[in-house]
Write a protein that holds these residues in place. Structure first.
Motif, PDB file in Angstrom:
ATOM      1  N   LEU A 137       0.613  -1.373   0.184  1.00  0.00           N
ATOM      2  CA  LEU A 137      -0.288  -0.099   0.103  1.00  0.00           C
ATOM      3  C   LEU A 137       0.693   1.414  -0.182  1.00  0.00           C
ATOM      4  O   LEU A 137       2.375   1.381   0.992  1.00  0.00           O
ATOM      5  CB  LEU A 137      -0.860  -0.060   1.120  1.00  0.00           C
ATOM      6  N   GLY A 138       0.619   2.076  -0.902  1.00  0.00           N
ATOM      7  CA  GLY A 138       1.165   2.969  -1.122  1.00  0.00           C
ATOM      8  C   GLY A 138      -0.533   4.707  -0.893  1.00  0.00           C
ATOM      9  O   GLY A 138      -1.179   4.460  -1.295  1.00  0.00           O
ATOM     10  N   ARG A 139       0.646   6.211  -1.304  1.00  0.00           N
ATOM     11  CA  ARG A 139      -0.205   7.386  -0.930  1.00  0.00           C
ATOM     12  C   ARG A 139       0.460   8.503  -1.760  1.00  0.00           C
ATOM     13  O   ARG A 139       1.536   8.444  -1.510  1.00  0.00           O
ATOM     14  CB  ARG A 139      -0.650   7.749   0.300  1.00  0.00           C
TER      15      ARG A 139
ATOM     16  N   ALA B  16      -4.435   7.027  -1.643  1.00  0.00           N
ATOM     17  CA  ALA B  16      -4.028   5.661  -1.853  1.00  0.00           C
ATOM     18  C   ALA B  16      -4.134   5.121  -2.594  1.00  0.00           C
ATOM     19  O   ALA B  16      -4.880   5.635  -3.476  1.00  0.00           O
ATOM     20  CB  ALA B  16      -4.730   5.232  -0.295  1.00  0.00           C
ATOM     21  N   PHE B  17      -3.447   3.838  -3.095  1.00  0.00           N
ATOM     22  CA  PHE B  17      -3.469   3.229  -3.751  1.00  0.00           C
ATOM     23  C   PHE B  17      -2.109   1.398  -4.139  1.00  0.00           C
ATOM     24  O   PHE B  17      -1.645   1.517  -2.491  1.00  0.00           O
ATOM     25  CB  PHE B  17      -2.238   3.568  -5.367  1.00  0.00           C
ATOM     26  N   THR B  18      -3.036   0.555  -4.577  1.00  0.00           N
ATOM     27  CA  THR B  18      -2.753  -0.770  -4.133  1.00  0.00           C
ATOM     28  C   THR B  18      -1.220  -1.097  -5.349  1.00  0.00           C
ATOM     29  O   THR B  18      -1.509  -0.865  -6.436  1.00  0.00           O
ATOM     30  CB  THR B  18      -3.560  -1.568  -4.255  1.00  0.00           C
TER      31      THR B  18
ATOM     32  N   GLN C  99      -5.816   1.578  -8.099  1.00  0.00           N
ATOM     33  CA  GLN C  99      -6.870   2.583  -7.558  1.00  0.00           C
ATOM     34  C   GLN C  99      -8.064   2.811  -7.783  1.00  0.00           C
ATOM     35  O   GLN C  99      -8.755   2.475  -8.935  1.00  0.00           O
ATOM     36  CB  GLN C  99      -6.565   4.716  -7.399  1.00  0.00           C
ATOM     37  N   ASP C 100      -9.377   2.328  -6.816  1.00  0.00           N
ATOM     38  CA  ASP C 100     -10.975   1.497  -6.640  1.00  0.00           C
ATOM     39  C   ASP C 100     -10.839   1.116  -7.719  1.00  0.00           C
ATOM     40  O   ASP C 100     -11.856   1.435  -8.020  1.00  0.00           O
ATOM     41  CB  ASP C 100     -11.229   3.036  -7.101  1.00  0.00           C
ATOM     42  N   ASP C 101     -10.349  -0.290  -7.255  1.00  0.00           N
ATOM     43  CA  ASP C 101     -10.291  -1.844  -8.215  1.00  0.00           C
ATOM     44  C   ASP C 101      -9.892  -1.412 -10.274  1.00  0.00           C
ATOM     45  O   ASP C 101     -10.122  -1.939 -11.115  1.00  0.00           O
ATOM     46  CB  ASP C 101     -11.278  -1.760  -8.387  1.00  0.00           C
TER      47      ASP C 101
ATOM     48  N   GLY D 292      -3.569   5.172 -16.772  1.00  0.00           N
ATOM     49  CA  GLY D 292      -4.408   6.472 -16.397  1.00  0.00           C
ATOM     50  C   GLY D 292      -4.071   7.060 -15.773  1.00  0.00           C
ATOM     51  O   GLY D 292      -3.144   6.693 -14.901  1.00  0.00           O
ATOM     52  N   PRO D 293      -4.451   8.223 -15.422  1.00  0.00           N
ATOM     53  CA  PRO D 293      -4.310   9.188 -14.268  1.00  0.00           C
ATOM     54  C   PRO D 293      -4.112   8.649 -12.465  1.00  0.00           C
ATOM     55  O   PRO D 293      -5.099   7.860 -12.696  1.00  0.00           O
ATOM     56  CB  PRO D 293      -5.751  10.077 -14.074  1.00  0.00           C
ATOM     57  N   VAL D 294      -3.297   8.900 -12.120  1.00  0.00           N
ATOM     58  CA  VAL D 294      -3.102   8.652 -10.808  1.00  0.00           C
ATOM     59  C   VAL D 294      -3.750   9.171 -10.204  1.00  0.00           C
ATOM     60  O   VAL D 294      -3.078  10.561  -9.404  1.00  0.00           O
ATOM     61  CB  VAL D 294      -1.632   8.059 -10.513  1.00  0.00           C
TER      62      VAL D 294
END
Length: 274
Positions: A26-28, A77-79, A100-102, A71-73
């Motif tokens: 996990l990151g941010r 949070a991201f996985t 992000q968001d599946d 795609g845009p980040v």
């Protein structure tokens, strides 16, 4: 190995990942490395390399990384999932995805290698450049924020900040660059530095236009044992485009030590609207 505790340098904090399970992190996003839209692409690329470096299954050191900005980040949070899909005697191949968001926003392939002593030669040469202490540091604007993390001393082809900047006959940019504050070089910082060049279309036209990297590959020419150890050392960086047309251009870049040792070669293809 990765850690959930705060680290000292802003770059290390920005690329920090928290392990969840084998190969899952996990990151941010880091506001200090934000770009015009989303994060600075070099930071995203370095973050995609980070889980491979932090994974105990890795063999050798990074040989190359290819990052596709699918795609845009978004901020937040991201996985990241990292999977060693094939391990050979000398090379190891990884697939890395950021979601992000599946939805997948970035993909990467990383090749690590066990380097051995062999015959070697360098056919390319670094561009001519005066010593970094004889070149004035560029004054960076407050936006985009990521510029504040680097000290840049332009030898040729500075950034086109003003709407009335003149068009240029060539897209070449050469500069001395280092992290601010100073930080020892490693594969992560070299990955990010390989993307510090503003889009070549802006240099040619002399003003800002919508543009964004679609895919970038970085080849590492040296192992960690050959990196400069002084955090204050500058890197000599140079980039140029080959062709502009139909909404895309390609760029090649090189990073060198001050004494002329090649560090990386990178290639990227960039979308633009002009």
């Amino acid at each position: 190995m990765g850690s959930a505790t705060a680290l000292e340098h802003p770059f290390d904090n920005a690329t920090e990942l928290t392990p969840v399970s084998e190969g899952v992190f996990l990151g941010r996003s880091a506001p200090a490395y934000s770009n015009m839209v989303g994060p600075f692409g070099g930071l995203t690329a370095a973050t995609m390399l980070r889980p491979v470096l932090d994974d105990p299954r890795r063999i050798g050191s990074p040989l190359s990384i290819t990052v596709n900005f699918a795609g845009p980040v978004a901020d937040g949070a991201f996985t990241i999932e990292a999977d060693p899909v094939r391990t050979n005697r000398s090379t190891q191949h990884w697939m890395v995805t950021m979601s992000q968001d599946d939805a997948v926003v970035t993909t990467a392939t990383v090749v690590c290698a066990v380097r051995r002593e062999t015959w070697s030669d360098t056919e390319i040469t670094p561009p001519a450049a005066p010593a970094p202490d004889t070149v004035e540091p560029a004054k960076m604007p407050e936006f985009p924020a990521w510029l504040g993390n680097y000290e840049m001393r332009f030898v040729e082809g500075g950034i086109a900040f003003d709407a009335d900047s003149p068009a240029a006959p060539t897209s070449t940019t050469t500069l001395w660059v280092r992290d601010t504050p100073a930080r020892p070089l490693d594969h992560l910082s070299l990955t990010a530095m390989s993307d510090i060049f503003f889009p070549r279309i802006m240099i040619r036209l002399g003003h800002m236009v919508p543009a964004g990297t679609v895919s970038m590959t970085v080849y590492f020419h040296t192992d960690t044992t050959q990196f400069p150890t002084n955090p204050a050392d500058f890197v000599l960086a140079t980039a140029r485009a080959q062709h502009f047309g139909n909404g895309f251009f390609d760029q090649s870049a090189h990073l060198w030590t001050a004494d002329g040792t090649p560090l990386t070669t990178s290639h990227q293809v960039v979308y633009f609207k002009a």
